[in-house]
Design a protein around this motif. Sequence first.
Motif, short mmCIF file in Angstrom:
data_model
loop_
_atom_site.label_atom_id
_atom_site.label_comp_id
_atom_site.label_asym_id
_atom_site.label_seq_id
_atom_site.Cartn_x
_atom_site.Cartn_y
_atom_site.Cartn_z
N LEU A 1 47.88 -22.29 76.71
CA LEU A 1 49.20 -21.65 76.54
C LEU A 1 49.02 -20.42 75.67
N PRO A 2 48.52 -19.33 76.24
CA PRO A 2 48.21 -18.14 75.42
C PRO A 2 49.41 -17.63 74.63
N ASP A 3 50.61 -17.77 75.18
CA ASP A 3 51.80 -17.28 74.47
C ASP A 3 52.10 -18.09 73.21
N ALA A 4 51.46 -19.25 73.08
CA ALA A 4 51.68 -20.09 71.90
C ALA A 4 50.75 -19.71 70.75
N ASN A 5 49.79 -18.83 71.03
CA ASN A 5 48.82 -18.46 70.00
C ASN A 5 49.48 -17.72 68.85
N VAL A 6 49.04 -18.03 67.64
CA VAL A 6 49.54 -17.37 66.43
C VAL A 6 48.34 -16.94 65.60
N ASP A 7 48.27 -15.66 65.28
CA ASP A 7 47.21 -15.19 64.38
C ASP A 7 47.58 -15.59 62.95
N GLY A 8 46.83 -16.50 62.39
CA GLY A 8 47.13 -17.00 61.05
C GLY A 8 47.02 -15.91 60.00
N ALA A 9 47.88 -15.99 59.00
CA ALA A 9 47.85 -15.00 57.92
C ALA A 9 46.81 -15.34 56.86
N ALA A 10 46.42 -16.61 56.78
CA ALA A 10 45.50 -17.05 55.72
C ALA A 10 44.08 -17.20 56.25
N GLN A 11 43.13 -16.82 55.42
CA GLN A 11 41.71 -17.05 55.70
C GLN A 11 41.12 -17.79 54.50
N VAL A 12 40.37 -18.83 54.78
CA VAL A 12 39.78 -19.64 53.71
C VAL A 12 38.26 -19.67 53.88
N ALA A 13 37.55 -19.36 52.82
CA ALA A 13 36.08 -19.32 52.87
C ALA A 13 35.50 -20.69 52.55
N HIS A 14 34.26 -20.90 52.98
CA HIS A 14 33.53 -22.09 52.56
C HIS A 14 33.22 -21.95 51.06
N ALA A 15 33.47 -23.00 50.33
CA ALA A 15 33.11 -23.02 48.91
C ALA A 15 31.62 -23.33 48.78
N PHE A 16 30.98 -22.81 47.74
CA PHE A 16 29.56 -23.11 47.53
C PHE A 16 29.27 -23.07 46.04
N THR A 17 28.21 -23.75 45.64
CA THR A 17 27.88 -23.78 44.22
C THR A 17 27.31 -22.43 43.78
N THR A 18 27.66 -22.03 42.59
CA THR A 18 27.21 -20.74 42.04
C THR A 18 25.74 -20.78 41.65
N HIS A 19 25.16 -21.94 41.68
CA HIS A 19 23.78 -22.17 41.23
C HIS A 19 23.05 -23.00 42.27
N ALA A 20 21.76 -23.08 42.17
CA ALA A 20 20.98 -23.93 43.06
C ALA A 20 21.39 -25.39 42.85
N ALA A 21 21.55 -26.11 43.95
CA ALA A 21 21.95 -27.52 43.85
C ALA A 21 21.56 -28.23 45.14
N GLU A 22 21.18 -29.47 45.02
CA GLU A 22 20.80 -30.27 46.18
C GLU A 22 21.45 -31.64 46.08
N PRO A 23 21.63 -32.32 47.22
CA PRO A 23 22.19 -33.68 47.18
C PRO A 23 21.26 -34.63 46.43
N GLN A 24 21.86 -35.65 45.84
CA GLN A 24 21.10 -36.69 45.15
C GLN A 24 21.45 -38.02 45.78
N ARG A 25 20.52 -38.93 45.77
CA ARG A 25 20.71 -40.22 46.44
C ARG A 25 21.17 -41.28 45.43
N ASP A 26 22.05 -42.13 45.91
CA ASP A 26 22.56 -43.22 45.08
C ASP A 26 22.28 -44.54 45.80
N TYR A 27 21.46 -45.38 45.19
CA TYR A 27 21.21 -46.73 45.71
C TYR A 27 22.24 -47.65 45.07
N PHE A 28 23.01 -48.33 45.90
CA PHE A 28 24.07 -49.17 45.34
C PHE A 28 24.10 -50.54 46.01
N THR A 29 24.68 -51.47 45.28
CA THR A 29 24.83 -52.84 45.80
C THR A 29 26.26 -53.30 45.60
#
Length: 394
Positions: free
Chosen positions: A187-215
């Motif tokens: 339905l092309p007539d239903a298309n709306v160009d959004g006014a908002a753009q949101v960027a991907h957030a990222f850490t300002t520093h080097a960072a990697e995932p850490q593992r958690d072993y849980f029970t």
Amino acid sequence: MTLYLDLSALQSVPVANLNRDDLGSPKQVRYGNALRIRVSSQSWKRVIRHGVEQDLGEKAARTRMVPVKVQQALQKAGWPAELAAFAGAQVAASAGKKGIGTEKAGHTSVLLFLPEAAIEELAVVCTEHREALEKGLKAQEMAKEKTKAKAKAKEDPGQLLPPNRIETILKRRTASIGLLGRMLAELPDANVDGAAQVAHAFTTHAAEPQRDYFTAVDDWLGEAETGSGHLDTAEFSAGVLYRYATVNVTDLLKNLEGDAKAARTVLASFAEHFLLSLPQAKKNSTAPHTLPDLAYLAVREHRPLSLAAAFETPVTSDIQGGFSRPSRTALDVYARNINRLTGERNRPFHGHTVIDPEEKFTGLGQAHASYHQLVEAAVDTALPASGTDAEGQQ
């Protein structure tokens, strides 16, 4: 002239997994030859949208379940289940010139984004054309009784509901649809160009995932039995995120049909929920409910401007081991240099608020005591309450 409201924030997030990849790990990105933790724009945009909709009291749904919801509404009104299901499928089949495809479960083949109130309106259209739907269902059942070869040509009953009316309902907008946009190839007539753009957030520093072993302990194990009832591993991350979004104020006003008062409300709500919201993944096991320790808002003319490049060189920790204060400093230094390059032009407003009022920044505009005061000042510049529009005209 086009106006934009740019929003930047620095937020320290402790142990969390706000946004997972297909393996359940925190998402990552390599930037400046360093791995960073990333939170996708989609996950943050969703919680912002829900907050805005709650503020405005008008909800929209991004869903494939429109036929199913119409079916449920009709069954609640006393329709037989088979006829209600047929009517729900007809809503999709009758949308526009070619209709929208449906799958076995009754879901549309594509996501729709429409006001929740549209389901009631679609049910009313079905009720008004119940006789045609009953005849169509009967013809379909008769076709199925014939040989498969013949039935293949006759099973499709065509469009039994008025396509223009169905399309008009599916094209309806809420403020959040005007804010975030809608794309629907069927339905092309239903298309709306959004006014908002949101960027991907990222850490300002080097960072990697850490593992958690849980029970997990089985509370009803016998006294002689030891060990856990469940064990597994999960991944989490922690760090200081740079977050950015921008709203094309001129487009927002256009999408809201020139209603400056509504645009002010939507813009302020978006800014507030940009600062206060948090994706909810794994919240019960991590509760990472922090707030940004620095927020920076700027009203710009002609084009938006992200300050993400302030962190292309990853921040290193300060003497106490933290990344928050060095990140704030890096942002201020970069903003000062950007201001020098642009000559402070095409920026009617910029200001900030920070966790430590003793910190002074020369590149981030006037200091404000609270998020609310900062948002209010930015919105007043972008859309003055007097009724002046985003292009400075009465």
